[in-house]
Design an enzyme around this catalytic site. Structure first.
Site: not given
Length: 425
Positions: A191, A420
């Site tokens: 990412t 997360n």
């Protein structure tokens, strides 16, 4: 060697490049720009390196195929959706992004590089790109890097960009970059997204050579959490508007170009590490006296990848045994009985966030904790103070060879798990 000077302007610093960014609602909950465009007024030579993850974004696949001819003229990016694990529809959406940008800009579809970052395994509404592409294109400007650098962010806490100026063949050349990266960072290009622009004239073959040489000691020496993203993409476009004699082979001009690229990529690598999700400390690990550069970098990366080492830094605990443990299971040969370790606080590391303003390190403090295979009795309060700074160097001195290497990471905090734990929802 030509002087390399840091300047303002990011990806718009080189001649002929403009950019823009805007919010179109790729992810409804996002409140900042999520669509970015970078454009060169003339066609460019281009090159890229991509994730080594077997699972790749449809954006990565498309851009890889487009770059086979070594040419590009624009880059379009969305944030909030990775367009990964999305099947035929995802592939179609990536192509539609390229087609929308090419139509608006009046260039070939295959000259548009496509990027995406965000949630994996979800489709996105590509009409949000198509319906806003004209407005995005009409807003292109030399100041547009300020909008674009925000549009590429996801969990990043601040934008990341820099630019440099250097001389080749009597011509002033410029190179600029912006990148994003905070979590799912264990860069292994092939990412994290990075865009590089330059007005230097250089062949696509030499661009690719420089890019692959540079990432070995910069981006690929970064890890935040040990997870190699499905979307890692680093590309460079060179439009030649500086009018230097085109670099077509190795030599003095190529060396200057590579040095400029390395200076810029090193800073961006450090910015990513310092902005790791939930991070409170930047860790730089330097290994000297290894058998090879690859061994030195491998040992350094083993340390900054270790969850136990990262947790120790978070707790400001001088538990050097965790670093030796990580070196020991790295698979890289070294002699622990002739190894020494120091911790150093790097208060001046803040300069890496704006290298145009400061070039010195201030307030360093250092403490040795291991000496040729023997632990050193230390002042625990001093060690804790050093390890509580926002940037810390772990210095490893081996006696196995003459090579050195560096890796960058961050501490492991409670906030990393919080970020997360509910990233998708």
């Amino acid at each position: 060697m030509s002087e390399i000077k840091f300047i303002e302007g990011g990806v718009c610093a080189p001649q002929g490049f403009t950019a823009n960014g805007m919010r179109v609602g790729i992810k409804e909950s996002r409140k900042i720009n999520d669509l970015a465009l970078v454009y060169s007024e003339v066609p460019c030579t281009a090159a890229g390196v991509f994730t080594q993850n077997r699972v790749k974004s449809e954006s990565v696949k498309l851009t890889q195929s487009f770059l086979k001819n070594g040419k590009a003229q624009a880059a379009i990016e969305i944030s909030g959706n990775a367009n990964t694990c999305t099947g035929p529809q995802g592939a179609e959406n990536a192509l539609r992004m390229a087609k929308a940008a090419s139509k608006a800009l009046g260039i070939k579809t295959e000259d548009v590089m496509v990027y995406s970052t965000g949630v994996i395994g979800a489709q996105f509404d590509v009409t949000k790109v198509e319906n806003n592409i004209d407005a995005l294109k009409n807003g292109l400007s030399k100041k547009g890097h300020e909008e674009a650098r925000v549009a590429i962010m996801t969990t990043d806490t601040h934008y990341k960009e820099c630019a440099v100026e250097f001389e080749i063949d009597g011509k002033i050349c410029r190179m600029g970059t912006m990148c994003k990266g905070s979590g799912m960072i264990h860069i292994n290009m092939g990412t994290m997204l990075s865009f590089i622009t330059t007005d230097c004239a250089i062949s696509s073959k030499m661009l690719s050579k420089a890019l692959h040489e540079s990432i070995a000691g910069t981006y690929n020496c970064v890890s935040v959490d040990g997870d190699t993203s499905t979307n890692d993409t680093l590309t460079i476009m060179a439009n030649g508007l500086a009018k230097n004699k085109e670099i077509k082979k190795a030599g003095k001009d190529y060396d200057i170009f590579l040095e400029a690229l390395n200076k810029m990529n090193r800073i961006m690598a450090m910015k990513i590490a310092a902005d790791g999700e939930g991070a409170t400390r930047l860790i730089e690990c330097n290994v000297n006296g290894a058998k090879s550069v690859e061994a030195a970098r491998g040992l350094a990366k083993a340390i900054i990848c270790s969850s136990l080492s990262k947790a120790a830094i978070f707790g400001a605990d001088a538990n050097f045994g965790r670093f030796l443990c990580a070196m020991g299971y790295s698979g890289i040969e070294f002699n622990p009985d002739t190894t020494s370790i120091w911790f150093t606080s790097k208060k001046g590391f803040d300069r890496y966030f704006d290298p145009t303003k400061d070039s010195t390190v201030h307030g360093e403090q250092s403490i040795q904790v291991y000496d040729n295979g023997v632990p050193v009795t230390i002042d625990e309060d001093k060690a804790k103070k050093i390890l509580s700074e926002s940037a810390i160097e772990i210095l490893i001195e081996c006696k196995d060879g003459k090579s050195s290497g560096t890796a960058w990471g961050c501490d492991l905090t409670y906030d990393y798990v919080k970020i997360n734990g509910d990233y998708r929802t």
